[in-house]
Design a protein around this motif. Sequence first.
Motif, short mmCIF file in Angstrom:
data_model
loop_
_atom_site.label_atom_id
_atom_site.label_comp_id
_atom_site.label_asym_id
_atom_site.label_seq_id
_atom_site.Cartn_x
_atom_site.Cartn_y
_atom_site.Cartn_z
N ILE A 1 0.76 -1.00 -0.10
CA ILE A 1 0.16 -0.01 0.07
C ILE A 1 0.87 1.25 -0.02
O ILE A 1 0.51 2.22 -0.43
N THR A 2 2.18 1.12 0.55
CA THR A 2 2.88 2.23 0.92
C THR A 2 3.42 2.71 -0.97
O THR A 2 3.41 3.93 -1.06
N GLU A 3 3.85 1.65 -1.36
CA GLU A 3 4.42 1.74 -2.87
C GLU A 3 3.32 2.29 -3.64
O GLU A 3 3.58 3.06 -4.87
N ALA A 4 1.99 1.59 -3.59
CA ALA A 4 0.90 1.95 -4.37
C ALA A 4 0.60 3.48 -4.25
O ALA A 4 0.22 4.25 -5.24
N VAL A 5 0.41 4.00 -2.90
CA VAL A 5 -0.01 5.40 -2.99
C VAL A 5 1.28 6.30 -3.56
O VAL A 5 0.74 7.63 -3.82
#
Length: 325
Positions: free
Chosen positions: A203-207
Amino acid sequence: MLGPILIALLAMVVVGAIGFALVPSAIGDGRAEQRLKSFQGDIRVNRLEQDASRVRDQRRKDLQQTLKSQTAALNQKKRVSLKAMLFQAGMTIKPAAFIRNSIIFGLAILVLLIVLQVPIFFAPVFALAGGYLLPRIYVNRKRRKYQDKFLDELPNAVEAIVRGVKTGLPLNDSIRVVAKDAKEPVRSEFARVLDQQSVGMSITEAVTVLLDRVPLAEVNFFVVVITVQQQAGGNLSEALGNLAKVLRNRKKMKQKIKAMSSEAKASAGIIGSLPFFVAILVSITSPTYLAPLFTTTIGNIWLGIGVLMLSAGVFVMSKMVKFDY
């Protein structure tokens, strides 16, 4: 005679004091134990407070470090490439096709200027400037509109995520609700975040991909909140609720600045367009009055100087009425 009696009295007092001090503990008086327990309790509370303070300080440092790194990355992206500019404008055209269309547009301007009998040494300059600047102005304008639409809907999307998290939904499910029910372009961008997670990103890389698409300070705030929460934990709903309030306050401030600067922008537009209106009106009333500017060498020189001065004035006025918020 009084000496032995006084010594005996003092001995009795000492013995009584020792007995008074030792007998209660021997019969099980709990006051000493209570004092010891309360002292140990105070030590335990102090340790818990110290641990909580240490955790808060660490989370604050993590937040500051993450915000600093994200802000540095955002500042480095101010000078974007053509590919990134097209990507951030929501356009699917490739850079090679865009450059080809710009060249064709410049050639069309050149042909039009030759048909209008513009001096031969002015026509290529105007065609080159028009073919290079006008398409990029169009892309930048479309990029700005895309970002404005995203910012208008972003507070509603964050509040929807807050409501989902408060009701017990996981963060991914809350983002999925936004990707399904929000308005464009927020819906497409959050759907993109889910697609990035489906191919193995966290989720960190996606945002962070969301920040690449919409490189704005408000989106940076959202990315920092999600990143810090995933790394250090904490109350996500409270953090996102505060973020939604900040986004709405920034939106109000932006609208207020826009209203206050509208008069200056109108004045700049009138002043910048005044020479063209005057030239058109003079040409209608007296067609031969401005002809020397186009038919004589000295007229062409002064016309070029006038165009350069007008361009410099328009550039200065645009900088004066443009505000960063």
